[in-house]
Design an enzyme around this catalytic site. Structure first.
Site, short mmCIF file in Angstrom:
data_model
loop_
_atom_site.label_atom_id
_atom_site.label_comp_id
_atom_site.label_asym_id
_atom_site.label_seq_id
_atom_site.Cartn_x
_atom_site.Cartn_y
_atom_site.Cartn_z
N GLU A 174 0.84 -1.20 0.00
CA GLU A 174 0.00 0.00 0.00
C GLU A 174 0.88 1.25 0.00
O GLU A 174 1.84 1.34 0.75
CB GLU A 174 -0.90 0.01 1.23
CG GLU A 174 -1.74 1.26 1.40
CD GLU A 174 -2.58 1.24 2.66
OE1 GLU A 174 -2.82 2.33 3.22
OE2 GLU A 174 -3.00 0.14 3.10
N GLU A 179 -3.39 10.87 3.43
CA GLU A 179 -4.20 10.44 4.57
C GLU A 179 -4.21 11.63 5.52
O GLU A 179 -3.20 11.97 6.10
CB GLU A 179 -3.59 9.22 5.25
CG GLU A 179 -4.33 8.76 6.49
CD GLU A 179 -3.59 7.65 7.24
OE1 GLU A 179 -4.17 7.14 8.21
OE2 GLU A 179 -2.44 7.34 6.88
#
Length: 475
Positions: A174, A179
């Site tokens: 990932e 974020e």
């Protein structure tokens, strides 16, 4: 009337310059494509959301016209079967929390009073929290290094996560593009995270022996001078996935962080660079642990990135060899955009409250566009996306023209395209202006709106390759 030969027209068009076509056209690509390389747009993976898609309770493919680029749920299993993962912590991803309108992708969160969801907390105990319903979408085109992915978004003014990320189909690799928990909350309970963007990645061992590594150094929570909270701000953020062991992060067109095999460089809030490498681990095997200081991964400081790499023997990509592949990112990844209520945030009681979720605008992630580029050899490619008001040259590929038929010529209402490999068409007049842009996945182009005359038709494949042909419109 003076006659103009076809050869003269083609020679003229080979020198013709054309104007912008996408929302990002006048925005320079900040990353370096590499020596002798230039960037090529990956059309099928990119989107400026200039169309309409209404919320649906069903799993639905969507995109501009007939060109379906996304589906409105979390990515499918490697087999292509639906993935039943509902979301982390108290998150429950819902298909009807996604829409495209007003030139934006909209992904939002809501809550049904009294609805709860249970999840396993950090100590292994079962925790119950109010269920947060939110949207998630996945691009139908996967990407793999070398590739540059950048998006323009308006971060939610919420303690929920505004997320764009890359994830391998087997959920083991990932790369997080953004974020961000951008809102402090009405009581400032999320104030520590509201002014930070987490520039991070994960490598996993999946159950039954689940393990998860992500960088835990303080600098991975990136800050910028003058930003008290990211919530409500429009930001450009991108990742240049250069190789299996190098990631470059960009914020508002500026490189801010680099992970290069065994070392890291980060642009600090004051604009200066800091070069670091891991201070140590208990082991570089799968049972190893980070050496921490004040809750963060302890890092040593070096004088340059090369100095840090020379002093380090610990991978910053996969220090514990969870991937068992020489500690590298090697797999194709899906592009995922979503809103979520992270388990660690919920466990710490920093989730958005019922009252805060009543403010739709604060809990609606707006994505203006996302663009994807691959580096290609500059010597045999004419760049169709030279940015910052520079011009783009039209050329004709004779080999492709022989394989492609466009008819009838002259055309009146509809042009037929013999190959279904082409997904998008643009038509230029002799002044170099785009006068028509359509999706052509069905092999037809409606030209009834064009005036009588000579035009250039540019057809693009899903991988970004394009070809040009002269067309004539009669009335």
């Amino acid at each position: 009337m003076k006659k103009i030969s076809l050869l003269s027209i083609i020679m003229f068009l080979q020198l013709l310059f054309v104007n912008a076509q996408y929302d990002w056209d006048n925005i320079p690509i900040p990353a370096n494509a590499g020596s002798g390389k230039t960037w090529q747009l990956q059309v099928q993976a990119s989107d400026d959301f200039n169309y309409q898609f209404l919320p649906s309770t069903n799993v639905t493919d969507f995109g501009p016209g007939n060109n379906k680029k996304w589906y409105n749920k979390y990515h499918n299993l490697p087999s292509g079967a639906p993935n039943n993962f509902e979301g982390p912590g108290p998150t429950k991803w819902m298909q009807n929390h996604v829409a495209v309108s007003g030139g934006h992708l909209n992904i939002w969160a809501s809550r049904i009073p009294g609805a709860t969801k249970s999840f396993v907390g950090s100590s292994g105990n079962l925790i119950s929290r109010p269920e947060t319903r939110a949207g998630c979408i996945t691009n139908k085109t996967r990407v793999k290094f070398p590739v540059f992915v950048e998006a323009s978004i308006k971060v939610m003014n919420s303690s929920l996560a505004s997320d764009i990320w890359l994830l391998s189909p087997d959920d083991t690799q990932e790369i997080d593009i953004i974020e961000c928990y951008g809102g402090p909350g009405d009581d400032n309970r999320n104030g520590f995270f509201a002014n930070k963007i987490h520039l991070s990645h994960h490598v996993f061992i999946r159950p039954p022996n689940f393990k998860d590594y992500q960088p835990a150094d303080f600098n991975s929570w990136w800050q910028k001078n003058g930003v008290n909270q990211w919530g409500g701000r429009v930001v450009r953020i991108g990742v240049n996935w250069v190789s299996a062991t190098r990631l470059e992060y960009y914020v508002d067109g500026q490189m801010v962080r680099v992970l290069d095999d065994t070392a890291v460089q980060t642009r600090l809030a004051d604009g200066t660079w800091q070069y670091t490498y891991p201070a140590g681990v208990t082991s570089t095997g799968v049972n190893g642990q980070l050496v921490r200081e004040n809750g963060y991964q302890k890092m040593n400081i070096a004088t340059s990135l090369n100095d840090a790499k020379n002093k380090s023997n610990i991978s910053v990509i996969d220090p514990f060899n969870y991937l068992n592949n020489q500690r590298r990112f090697t797999k194709e990844m899906d592009i995922i955009i979503n809103v979520e209520d992270q388990s660690w945030q919920a466990e710490a009681n920093r989730s958005a409250t019922d009252k805060e979720l009543e403010n739709f605008e604060n809990n609606n992630l707006l994505v203006n566009w996302i663009r994807v580029y691959k580096p290609v050899n500059a010597s045999n490619f004419v760049n169709t996306e030279i940015s910052n008001n520079s011009a783009r040259t039209l050329t004709f590929n004779e080999e492709e023209k022989q394989e492609l038929a466009v008819f009838p010529i002259p055309a009146k209402d509809v042009v037929n395209i013999s190959s279904k490999d082409y997904v998008q068409a643009k038509v230029y007049n002799l002044q170099g202006l785009i006068v028509l842009r359509k999706d052509v996945a069905d092999g037809t182009l409606n030209v009834s709106s064009l005036e009588k005359g000579i035009y250039v038709l540019e057809l693009a494949k899903a991988n970004g390759e394009s070809t040009k042909q002269k067309i004539v419109i009669s009335k």
